[in-house]
Design a protein around this motif. Structure first.
Motif, mmCIF file in Angstrom:
data_model
loop_
_atom_site.group_PDB
_atom_site.id
_atom_site.type_symbol
_atom_site.label_atom_id
_atom_site.label_comp_id
_atom_site.label_asym_id
_atom_site.label_seq_id
_atom_site.Cartn_x
_atom_site.Cartn_y
_atom_site.Cartn_z
ATOM 1 N N LEU A 571 9.569 -16.485 23.637
ATOM 2 C CA LEU A 571 9.344 -16.145 25.099
ATOM 3 C C LEU A 571 8.172 -15.235 25.336
ATOM 4 O O LEU A 571 7.263 -15.160 26.121
ATOM 5 N N ALA A 572 7.818 -14.448 24.308
ATOM 6 C CA ALA A 572 6.761 -13.443 24.305
ATOM 7 C C ALA A 572 5.498 -14.042 23.843
ATOM 8 O O ALA A 572 4.191 -13.707 24.536
ATOM 9 N N CYS A 573 5.442 -15.466 23.308
ATOM 10 C CA CYS A 573 4.229 -16.170 23.178
ATOM 11 C C CYS A 573 3.935 -16.726 24.490
ATOM 12 O O CYS A 573 2.918 -17.369 24.967
ATOM 13 N N ARG A 574 5.059 -17.576 25.097
ATOM 14 C CA ARG A 574 4.817 -18.367 26.088
ATOM 15 C C ARG A 574 5.316 -17.964 27.437
ATOM 16 O O ARG A 574 4.957 -18.679 28.598
ATOM 17 N N GLY A 575 6.186 -16.945 27.741
ATOM 18 C CA GLY A 575 6.474 -16.522 29.139
ATOM 19 C C GLY A 575 5.516 -15.771 29.870
ATOM 20 O O GLY A 575 4.259 -15.802 29.330
ATOM 21 N N GLN A 576 5.854 -15.698 31.094
ATOM 22 C CA GLN A 576 5.014 -15.407 32.181
ATOM 23 C C GLN A 576 4.868 -13.662 32.021
ATOM 24 O O GLN A 576 5.609 -13.267 31.451
ATOM 25 N N ARG A 577 3.503 -13.380 32.230
ATOM 26 C CA ARG A 577 3.076 -11.991 31.707
ATOM 27 C C ARG A 577 3.801 -10.921 32.576
ATOM 28 O O ARG A 577 3.884 -9.774 32.063
ATOM 29 N N PRO A 578 3.929 -11.136 34.026
ATOM 30 C CA PRO A 578 4.553 -9.939 34.530
ATOM 31 C C PRO A 578 5.902 -9.281 34.265
ATOM 32 O O PRO A 578 6.948 -10.248 34.040
ATOM 33 N N LYS A 579 5.957 -8.421 33.828
ATOM 34 C CA LYS A 579 7.135 -7.797 33.294
ATOM 35 C C LYS A 579 7.857 -8.532 32.024
ATOM 36 O O LYS A 579 9.367 -8.509 31.964
ATOM 37 N N LEU A 580 6.985 -9.163 31.230
ATOM 38 C CA LEU A 580 7.443 -9.593 30.044
ATOM 39 C C LEU A 580 8.181 -8.915 29.090
ATOM 40 O O LEU A 580 9.056 -9.104 28.551
ATOM 41 N N ASN A 581 7.296 -7.545 29.034
ATOM 42 C CA ASN A 581 7.903 -6.539 27.959
ATOM 43 C C ASN A 581 9.345 -6.235 27.993
ATOM 44 O O ASN A 581 10.058 -6.324 27.296
ATOM 45 N N THR A 616 11.688 -10.424 15.104
ATOM 46 C CA THR A 616 11.524 -10.759 16.437
ATOM 47 C C THR A 616 10.891 -9.618 17.265
ATOM 48 O O THR A 616 9.968 -9.721 17.862
ATOM 49 N N LEU A 617 11.457 -8.532 17.356
ATOM 50 C CA LEU A 617 10.891 -7.242 17.916
ATOM 51 C C LEU A 617 9.274 -6.917 17.585
ATOM 52 O O LEU A 617 8.474 -6.706 18.243
ATOM 53 N N GLU A 618 9.074 -7.018 16.072
ATOM 54 C CA GLU A 618 7.875 -6.698 15.811
ATOM 55 C C GLU A 618 6.722 -7.777 16.088
ATOM 56 O O GLU A 618 5.763 -7.466 16.691
ATOM 57 N N VAL A 619 6.971 -8.834 15.835
ATOM 58 C CA VAL A 619 5.938 -9.847 16.242
ATOM 59 C C VAL A 619 5.983 -10.047 17.499
ATOM 60 O O VAL A 619 4.734 -10.149 18.292
ATOM 61 N N GLY A 620 6.943 -10.137 18.427
ATOM 62 C CA GLY A 620 7.066 -10.338 19.768
ATOM 63 C C GLY A 620 6.466 -9.282 20.484
ATOM 64 O O GLY A 620 5.564 -9.607 21.489
ATOM 65 N N HIS A 621 6.696 -7.806 20.282
ATOM 66 C CA HIS A 621 5.745 -6.876 20.566
ATOM 67 C C HIS A 621 4.518 -6.998 20.614
ATOM 68 O O HIS A 621 3.588 -6.454 21.455
ATOM 69 N N ALA A 622 4.016 -7.155 19.332
ATOM 70 C CA ALA A 622 2.628 -7.288 18.921
ATOM 71 C C ALA A 622 1.901 -8.497 19.454
ATOM 72 O O ALA A 622 0.709 -8.666 20.229
ATOM 73 N N VAL A 623 2.376 -9.541 19.849
ATOM 74 C CA VAL A 623 2.099 -10.793 20.608
ATOM 75 C C VAL A 623 1.837 -10.211 22.253
ATOM 76 O O VAL A 623 0.981 -10.736 22.731
ATOM 77 N N ILE A 624 2.920 -9.549 22.769
ATOM 78 C CA ILE A 624 2.623 -9.060 24.049
ATOM 79 C C ILE A 624 1.385 -8.254 24.030
ATOM 80 O O ILE A 624 0.647 -8.261 25.329
ATOM 81 N N ASP A 625 1.233 -7.309 23.223
ATOM 82 C CA ASP A 625 0.235 -6.516 23.463
ATOM 83 C C ASP A 625 -1.094 -7.367 23.064
ATOM 84 O O ASP A 625 -2.338 -7.170 23.857
ATOM 85 N N LEU A 626 -1.041 -8.195 22.255
ATOM 86 C CA LEU A 626 -2.344 -8.926 22.020
ATOM 87 C C LEU A 626 -2.939 -9.712 23.352
ATOM 88 O O LEU A 626 -3.751 -9.739 24.017
ATOM 89 N N ARG A 627 -1.722 -10.328 24.210
ATOM 90 C CA ARG A 627 -1.832 -10.994 25.337
ATOM 91 C C ARG A 627 -2.328 -10.175 26.232
ATOM 92 O O ARG A 627 -3.294 -10.587 27.250
ATOM 93 N N ASP A 628 -1.899 -9.100 26.508
ATOM 94 C CA ASP A 628 -2.354 -8.042 27.443
ATOM 95 C C ASP A 628 -3.809 -7.297 27.043
ATOM 96 O O ASP A 628 -4.648 -7.427 28.249
ATOM 97 N N GLU A 629 -4.064 -7.500 26.040
ATOM 98 C CA GLU A 629 -5.533 -7.040 25.493
ATOM 99 C C GLU A 629 -6.568 -7.943 25.831
ATOM 100 O O GLU A 629 -7.722 -8.064 26.391
ATOM 101 N N VAL A 630 -6.196 -9.480 25.328
ATOM 102 C CA VAL A 630 -6.996 -10.532 25.698
ATOM 103 C C VAL A 630 -7.245 -10.777 27.296
ATOM 104 O O VAL A 630 -8.191 -11.086 27.572
ATOM 105 N N ALA A 631 -6.106 -10.758 28.003
ATOM 106 C CA ALA A 631 -6.163 -10.736 29.391
ATOM 107 C C ALA A 631 -7.276 -9.693 29.934
ATOM 108 O O ALA A 631 -8.094 -9.949 30.747
ATOM 109 N N HIS A 632 -7.279 -8.467 29.309
ATOM 110 C CA HIS A 632 -8.048 -7.409 29.852
ATOM 111 C C HIS A 632 -9.662 -7.711 29.501
ATOM 112 O O HIS A 632 -10.565 -7.305 30.225
ATOM 113 N N ALA A 633 -9.716 -8.298 28.196
ATOM 114 C CA ALA A 633 -11.088 -8.664 27.697
ATOM 115 C C ALA A 633 -11.443 -10.291 27.961
ATOM 116 O O ALA A 633 -11.624 -10.994 27.035
#
Length: 735
Positions: A571-581, A616-633
């Motif tokens: 879900l962290a890799c493929r879910g919709q970003r709004p309120k994904l965290n 799951t928490l470790e990788v999933g949370h890092a993936v969500i951070d990565l997706r947020d940073e990539v969307a910002h840049a």
């Protein structure tokens, strides 16, 4: 003079009495906050039960004992619990009564079809109760076994079904009103106050725990145990928040605030875990001397948190100190990094990632302190009133498993009743339905079913004594209350004990149901014993089936729930970003708490499930951070044409790793992360002159590097299960 001499002894006596009271007050206060609360709960429960019995008799209802039984099912130490259970019991009773009427109308004088429909309905309600937990569970359970309580005794007499439904609803309503009134009016114990006290204790305990982690005084096993307890606290807080809103308008107005507070607490816990994991991995490696350069900042933050242990403030003091620390942290980190000119690229990457995680933990903990400090405020800013939803998640396999298990138990009880035409067989079916319902979310369902069976047997013996020797020798309602009080208090006391809760529930409920007094008491000891045998046998049957045929910790079921847990990383890799965290955090904690409830304590399987949750928490949370940073840049794609494809490949391979964890999937994920790191390093070289863009790429690199270290961690569950030399594929990550 005589008057003065008379006043002086009185003053001395009053002073001596006041001194004696003051000397006893600490002991009295300690007793009032421990054993005194237990006695208060027993007093209120017995009072509510007798009040319901007397009210139902006064209203000339046919079975006043049902009202008294309702009280013992409803009563809880806190008034909010009682009001919440009452609300859902009203809904469940209404729905169950309608279901009983519908089934009776569809299958008139067709007992086989009627029983089949009843089994499907009750099993579906129990399965829905497992899906929608907390106090919604109670509403679904009531909808199930209320239909059985109304419909089963009237299978052969459908003409009395409608009247039975109305009288049952009236009797249950009397019990609900009496239990709610007594709980809310007689020395009420507010769950809102208990919730705020729990928040205060959790705030202090986690502050101390974070200080110990930052000081590197917590080993891996101790950290995992404490983090597992934090998961249970997060999930339990949501249940308490729900019923606290029933009793207090102030708690309802703070409901969004409390939800946001729990959400921020989850984020802070995850950040602390990520920082602890990175520090653990760097220990003993070539990068350890460089990462150790961050220790002064860790000790400084730990000192700030340690100061909060002795400050009885609301958190604003610590939030102010943390903001000051956070404001100077980036500049000081840059100065420390500039002094490591001869360090390797991998060591510098570890240092940068640890610094980024430290900054993010301080940011999350500052937000949590701010939210904690606003609990006493009435009006907040629009940002502070933002709604944060908690997404509960239950495995569909667990729901289906509960349906099949309940249908099997009740089917066996119904078959025996129809095959033998036993007069008490209907009550045996009701006992099986009650046992399946009340044990549906119990950590150890067979044990609770056995306790309920023993409680039902003891309740039958006590009912026999009362029916044969007590009721015939008393006259009047006051004397009835006197003789019933000790027995009812004993049942309430057993129900309040965690280790004997099933025994107390079985004793209280079935003593009232089988031998409770009615307006017209029938002295039929043989029927009482027969009914008691039926109930006890059905509950023992339930315990045997739950322990042998359908144990809750079956390997395939645990594996399916584990798949659902790992699916949160997907879900962290493929879910919709709004309120994904928010969705990711709450559902992951929820599934992990369910696994901990099913698996035995201190078992290897429980530790394995905990490590999957942490991974799951470790990788999933890092993936969500990565997706947020990539969307910002977004500009990175223009600087390197392969950037978007590389990021998509990272997300896809990580999702495949958690869907089907094996050595090949792990190696693919590591290689894709390596490729993305190479591209990000090329982009970093191209934007070094722009500080804002440089910081964006550095944050992206920190996310990628952290994901890589998580994949290469020797303690990771997929690494332990599928050992492979993936390090050979990453030797050239850092040029």
């Amino acid at each position: 003079m005589k008057r003065q001499h008379a006043i002086k002894p009185m003053a001395n006596f009053a002073g001596a009495w006041r001194a004696l009271f003051q000397s006893l007050s600490p002991a009295i206060r300690e007793w009032a906050h421990s054993d005194g609360l237990v006695w208060l709960h027993l007093l209120k429960t017995v009072t509510a039960g007798l009040l319901a019995l007397g009210s139902a008799m006064l209203l000339d209802l046919p079975q006043p004992r049902i009202a008294m039984t309702t009280v013992f099912v409803l009563m809880q130490p806190f008034s909010g619990m009682v009001l919440a259970k009452s609300f859902y019991r009203i809904l469940g009773t209404a729905v169950g009564a309608v279901a009983a009427l519908v089934l009776g109308a569809l299958f008139v004088q067709q007992p086989e079809l009627h029983m089949l429909g009843m089994i499907v309905w009750v099993s579906a309600c129990i399965a829905a109760a497992v899906r929608y937990r907390h106090f919604r569970w109670y509403g679904f359970v009531l909808a199930g076994y209320t239909a059985a309580l109304i419909g089963i005794p009237n299978v052969a007499t459908p003409e009395g079904l409608f009247l039975a439904a109305l009288t049952r609803a009236a009797e249950v309503g009397v019990g609900i009103v009496c239990s709610s009134a007594v709980s809310a009016l007689i020395v009420p114990q507010r769950s809102g106050l208990a919730l705020l006290q729990t928040l205060q204790v959790r705030y202090g305990n986690f502050t101390a725990f974070a200080a110990d982690v930052l000081s590197r005084r917590v080993d891996r096993r101790a950290f995992e145990r404490r983090f597992a307890q934090l998961v249970d606290e997060i999930v339990g807080f949501e249940a308490t928040r729900i019923f606290a809103a029933f009793e207090d308008p102030a708690m309802r107005s703070r409901n969004h605030r409390l939800g946001r507070l729990n959400n921020e607490f989850m984020h802070a816990c995850t950040r602390l875990h990520a920082l602890h994991q990175l520090l653990k991995r760097s220990h003993g490696s070539d990068a350890a001397p460089i990462v150790r350069r961050i220790d002064p900042y860790l000790r400084e933050l730990a000192a700030l948190l340690s100061l909060q242990r002795d400050v009885s403030a609301d958190g604003s003091h610590l939030a102010t100190r943390l903001r000051e620390f956070q404001a100077t942290l980036p500049r000081r980190i840059r100065q420390t990094r500039e002094q490591q000119g001869h360090a390797s690229a991998e060591a510098l990457a570890d240092f940068d990632t640890a610094s980024e995680l430290l900054y993010r933990f301080v940011d999350e903990w500052t937000k949590y302190c701010d939210s904690y400090a606003t609990l006493a405020q009435r009006k907040l800013s629009p940002r502070q009133e933002t709604k944060n939803s908690y997404s509960s998640k239950t495995s569909s396999y667990a729901v289906a498993f509960t349906f099949i298990r309940s249908a099997t138990v009740m089917g066996m009880a119904a078959w025996f009743w129809l095959a033998t035409d036993w007069p008490s067989g209907g009550l045996g079916f009701i006992g099986a339905a009650l046992a399946c319902a009340l044990t549906s979310i119990a950590p150890n369902a067979p044990k609770m079913a056995v306790q309920m069976a023993l409680g039902a047997a003891l309740g039958t013996l006590a009912g026999y004594v009362f029916t044969c020797y007590v009721y015939p020798n008393i006259d009047g309602f006051p004397l009835l209350c006197i003789v019933l009080s000790p027995v009812l208090a004993l049942g309430a006391h057993l129900a309040a004990c965690k280790r004997a809760a099933g025994l107390g529930v079985g004793f209280s409920v079935f003593f009232c149901l089988l031998a409770g007094p009615d307006n017209v008491v029938t002295f039929e000891p043989d029927l009482l014993v027969n009914n008691g045998i039926a109930v006890t046998a059905s509950m023992l049957l339930t315990a045997i089936v739950l322990a042998t045929v359908f144990p809750a910790d079956m390997d395939w079921l645990i594996e399916r729930i584990m798949n659902d847990l790992r699916a949160q990383a997907v879900l962290a890799c493929r879910g919709q970003r709004p309120k994904l965290n928010q969705r990711f955090q709450s559902s992951t904690h929820d599934l992990a708490s369910q696994l901990r409830a099913l698996l035995a304590r201190r078992s290897r399987r429980r530790r394995h499930a905990l490590r999957w949750m942490l991974a799951t928490l470790e990788v999933g949370h890092a993936v969500i951070d990565l997706r947020d940073e990539v969307a910002h840049a977004e500009y990175v794609q223009a600087l390197h044409p392969r950037w978007s494809a590389a990021v998509d490949r990272v997300l896809d391979h990580l999702a495949q790793l958690f869907e089907r964890p094996d050595a090949r999937a792990l190696e693919r994920a590591v290689v894709s992360v390596r490729s993305a790191i190479w591209i990000a390093q090329d982009v970093l070289d191209a934007v070094r002159t722009g500080p804002d863009r440089r910081h964006d790429i550095q944050r992206i690199l920190s996310c990628l590097h952290f994901i890589r270290t998580a994949l290469l961690d020797n303690d990771a569950p997929f690494k332990q299960r599928y050992p492979t030399n993936v390090e050979s594929a990453t030797r050239a990550i850092f040029p």
